[in-house]
Design a protein around this motif. Structure first.
Motif, PDB file in Angstrom:
ATOM      1  N   LEU A 137       1.007   9.278  -6.050  1.00 32.87           N
ATOM      2  CA  LEU A 137       1.382  10.696  -5.904  1.00 32.87           C
ATOM      3  C   LEU A 137       2.241  11.142  -7.083  1.00 32.87           C
ATOM      4  CD1 LEU A 137       2.216  11.438  -2.156  1.00 32.87           C
ATOM      5  CD2 LEU A 137       0.073  11.687  -3.382  1.00 32.87           C
ATOM      6  N   THR A 146       1.239  16.449  -2.383  1.00 29.45           N
ATOM      7  CA  THR A 146       1.494  15.622  -1.199  1.00 29.45           C
ATOM      8  C   THR A 146       0.735  16.165   0.007  1.00 29.45           C
ATOM      9  OG1 THR A 146       3.685  15.032  -2.011  1.00 29.45           O
ATOM     10  CG2 THR A 146       3.283  14.729   0.334  1.00 29.45           C
ATOM     11  N   PHE A 166       0.883   4.119  -2.778  1.00 30.73           N
ATOM     12  CA  PHE A 166       0.605   5.500  -2.360  1.00 30.73           C
ATOM     13  C   PHE A 166       1.605   6.444  -3.025  1.00 30.73           C
ATOM     14  CE2 PHE A 166       1.192   9.084   0.535  1.00 30.73           C
ATOM     15  CZ  PHE A 166      -0.100   9.421   0.898  1.00 30.73           C
ATOM     16  N   SER A 199       2.585   4.930   4.942  1.00 29.68           N
ATOM     17  CA  SER A 199       2.028   5.962   4.052  1.00 29.68           C
ATOM     18  C   SER A 199       1.545   7.182   4.833  1.00 29.68           C
ATOM     19  CB  SER A 199       0.872   5.383   3.243  1.00 29.68           C
ATOM     20  OG  SER A 199      -0.273   5.255   4.053  1.00 29.68           O
ATOM     21  N   SER A 200       1.071   6.955   6.072  1.00 30.96           N
ATOM     22  CA  SER A 200       0.592   8.103   6.842  1.00 30.96           C
ATOM     23  C   SER A 200       1.720   9.082   7.085  1.00 30.96           C
ATOM     24  CB  SER A 200       0.034   7.633   8.180  1.00 30.96           C
ATOM     25  OG  SER A 200      -1.004   6.719   7.974  1.00 30.96           O
ATOM     26  N   PHE A 201       2.929   8.548   7.105  1.00 32.28           N
ATOM     27  CA  PHE A 201       4.093   9.396   7.360  1.00 32.28           C
ATOM     28  C   PHE A 201       4.796   9.792   6.061  1.00 32.28           C
ATOM     29  CE2 PHE A 201       3.675   6.837  11.276  1.00 32.28           C
ATOM     30  CZ  PHE A 201       3.514   7.869  12.192  1.00 32.28           C
ATOM     31  N   ALA A 202       4.325   9.228   4.946  1.00 33.48           N
ATOM     32  CA  ALA A 202       5.050   9.406   3.688  1.00 33.48           C
ATOM     33  C   ALA A 202       4.904  10.822   3.148  1.00 33.48           C
ATOM     34  CB  ALA A 202       4.531   8.418   2.648  1.00 33.48           C
ATOM     35  N   THR A 203       5.994  11.371   2.717  1.00 32.87           N
ATOM     36  CA  THR A 203       5.938  12.616   1.954  1.00 32.87           C
ATOM     37  C   THR A 203       6.744  12.402   0.679  1.00 32.87           C
ATOM     38  OG1 THR A 203       7.883  13.476   3.062  1.00 32.87           O
ATOM     39  CG2 THR A 203       5.763  14.092   3.992  1.00 32.87           C
ATOM     40  N   LEU A 204       6.464  13.223  -0.298  1.00 35.87           N
ATOM     41  CA  LEU A 204       7.113  13.049  -1.591  1.00 35.87           C
ATOM     42  C   LEU A 204       7.375  14.437  -2.138  1.00 35.87           C
ATOM     43  CD1 LEU A 204       7.629  10.374  -3.189  1.00 35.87           C
ATOM     44  CD2 LEU A 204       5.620  10.928  -4.525  1.00 35.87           C
ATOM     45  N   TYR A 244       0.829  -1.206   0.000  1.00 35.49           N
ATOM     46  CA  TYR A 244       0.000   0.000   0.000  1.00 35.49           C
ATOM     47  C   TYR A 244       0.863   1.256   0.000  1.00 35.49           C
ATOM     48  CZ  TYR A 244      -2.734   3.864   1.760  1.00 35.49           C
ATOM     49  OH  TYR A 244      -3.291   5.097   1.929  1.00 35.49           O
ATOM     50  N   ALA A 262       3.532  13.865   9.339  1.00 36.83           N
ATOM     51  CA  ALA A 262       4.086  13.827   7.974  1.00 36.83           C
ATOM     52  C   ALA A 262       4.222  15.227   7.372  1.00 36.83           C
ATOM     53  CB  ALA A 262       3.203  12.956   7.083  1.00 36.83           C
ATOM     54  N   LEU A 309      -6.316   6.197  -4.675  1.00 29.89           N
ATOM     55  CA  LEU A 309      -5.682   6.270  -3.350  1.00 29.89           C
ATOM     56  C   LEU A 309      -6.654   5.775  -2.277  1.00 29.89           C
ATOM     57  CD1 LEU A 309      -3.733   9.663  -3.114  1.00 29.89           C
ATOM     58  CD2 LEU A 309      -2.818   7.379  -2.681  1.00 29.89           C
ATOM     59  N   PRO A 336       7.719  17.077  -4.895  1.00 31.15           N
ATOM     60  CA  PRO A 336       7.250  17.176  -6.280  1.00 31.15           C
ATOM     61  C   PRO A 336       8.434  17.298  -7.238  1.00 31.15           C
ATOM     62  CG  PRO A 336       6.814  19.214  -5.089  1.00 31.15           C
ATOM     63  CD  PRO A 336       7.271  18.218  -4.078  1.00 31.15           C
ATOM     64  N   LYS A 363      -6.487   2.482   0.053  1.00 29.43           N
ATOM     65  CA  LYS A 363      -6.596   2.613   1.510  1.00 29.43           C
ATOM     66  C   LYS A 363      -7.683   1.681   2.043  1.00 29.43           C
ATOM     67  CE  LYS A 363      -5.597   4.144   5.521  1.00 29.43           C
ATOM     68  NZ  LYS A 363      -4.265   3.810   6.112  1.00 29.43           N
ATOM     69  N   ARG A 400      -0.826  11.888  10.107  1.00 35.37           N
ATOM     70  CA  ARG A 400      -0.688  12.763   8.924  1.00 35.37           C
ATOM     71  C   ARG A 400      -0.031  14.076   9.319  1.00 35.37           C
ATOM     72  NH1 ARG A 400      -1.937   9.615   4.412  1.00 35.37           N
ATOM     73  NH2 ARG A 400      -3.453   8.075   5.139  1.00 35.37           N
TER      74      ARG A 400
END
Lengths: 239, 239
Positions: free
Chosen positions: A172, B183, A168, A228-233, A164, B110, A189, A235, A193, B107
């Protein structure tokens, strides 16, 4: 206790088991059909999933009432009491699984006319198939009271959480590549989830099977790989 | 029944009510704190919300066990049985509300270092405040067994669903305007969804209060205004 009472008591437990099995069958089909509806963007199949959910809700209330009355009437002890409590818990998890499959189906209705990014749709459906396997295995483990198989399901859920998290991030990325992907990917998404949450409920059922067999409760802090709740990406890479 | 038994039975019901009240207090604080943590991007407060959730889980198991033993031991009838069943149901909803507040807090961790789009963050926090009001009112209605107040909460949830749908569309718009919002807005979308689900659990509690008072079950098909599952948004007007 006269053997007559014992017999009719066993009969009532049997009825609970049958109702749980019926709920399990409906929930399995809802999960499978919602995944197929997503894969093929099949709004009609999605509507069928949405429609059947009421049946699952009705069965859950029925099981809860019967189980409570059974406890009040028979005052079951030890494993009999645990089996009755387990029926209440498992029916609750199956009812939630149905809700989550219904939510996936609602998203399918929203995106049914959009054919794009089939690769990532396949990814979500693949995750859904893994969860179907978890659900089937845990329902078999419940029917046969197989604690080892239940613990295996419990342990395997981490893989679904990890999948997952990667989906995620992938979604994104597609959203950042092209704004025309955003609505579609956002619905995906939420689909992913919901599927991940279905996996969580299969582990709840696994925990209930362990409780049923041993009378003991597994640690609440199952190591989860859902980052994923902690995931950042970002751009774009930092300049 | 000797008055001694009646007294100790009432005592056990009182203990259940006290434990539910404790759960309610913790859940209310988790919802409020997760909203404040989001508004201020306060990772420390968010971590505190995440940490307290275990206490809520423990209380729920405790209430479930006590309630089941009470039913087995006392074979309560009519309203006493319903109150014991209601304790099990409400504790389950409060445990889920805690999970959802914890998810919002995750979240926040994050996105804690990102200060952008405060306007829409305020929108999500506003929705969270409405849900806090719902939760407070339904817990008061439970404590006082006020069916009218419970039905009012039940009816009001539609407004929160509608607000969620408009936030959903607003967030999609920001994502389409600038990929650097994606994000952040995705995490906000999940926060808003969690808050909307908390609202659903307050209506479950309202339904339980109605069942407790009347012995009857409200229709499962409460008219919902959450259109977001079906919502689509065109990234640009048709050429």
């Amino acid at each position: 206790m006269s053997s007559h009472i014992v017999t009719s008591y066993d009969q009532e437990l049997q009825n609970l088991r049958r109702s749980i099995a019926e709920m399990g069958g409906i929930a399995e089909k809802m999960v499978a059909d919602s995944g197929q509806a997503l894969l093929r963007r099949d709004a009609a199949l999605a509507q069928a999933v949405i429609a059947v959910d009421q049946r699952l809700d009705g069965l859950q209330r029925e099981i809860e009432e019967k189980a409570i009355l059974l406890i009040a009437k028979r005052q079951p002890m030890a494993v009999d009491l645990r089996e009755t409590i387990s029926a209440i818990r498992v029916s609750g998890d199956l009812e939630r699984i149905g809700d989550l499959a219904k939510n996936v189906a609602k998203r399918v209705v929203a995106i049914a006319d959009q054919v794009q990014l089939q690769k990532v749709v396949v990814g979500v459906e693949h995750m859904n198939e893994l969860v179907q396997g978890q659900l089937k295995d845990v329902l078999d483990a419940y029917a046969t009271q197989d604690t080892v198989a239940a613990l295996d399901v419990w342990a395997r859920d981490g893989g679904i959480d990890a999948l997952y998290t990667s989906l995620f991030r992938e979604l994104l990325t597609y959203m950042m590549e092209d704004p025309r992907n955003i609505t579609f990917c956002t619905h995906l998404l939420f689909c992913a989830k919901n599927v991940e949450r279905i996996g969580d409920h299969t582990t709840n059922i696994a925990e209930t099977i362990h409780y049923l067999a041993t009378g003991e409760t597994l640690p609440t802090d199952r190591p989860k790989n859902d980052g994923s709740s902690f995931a950042t990406l970002d751009p774009q890479p930092e300049a």
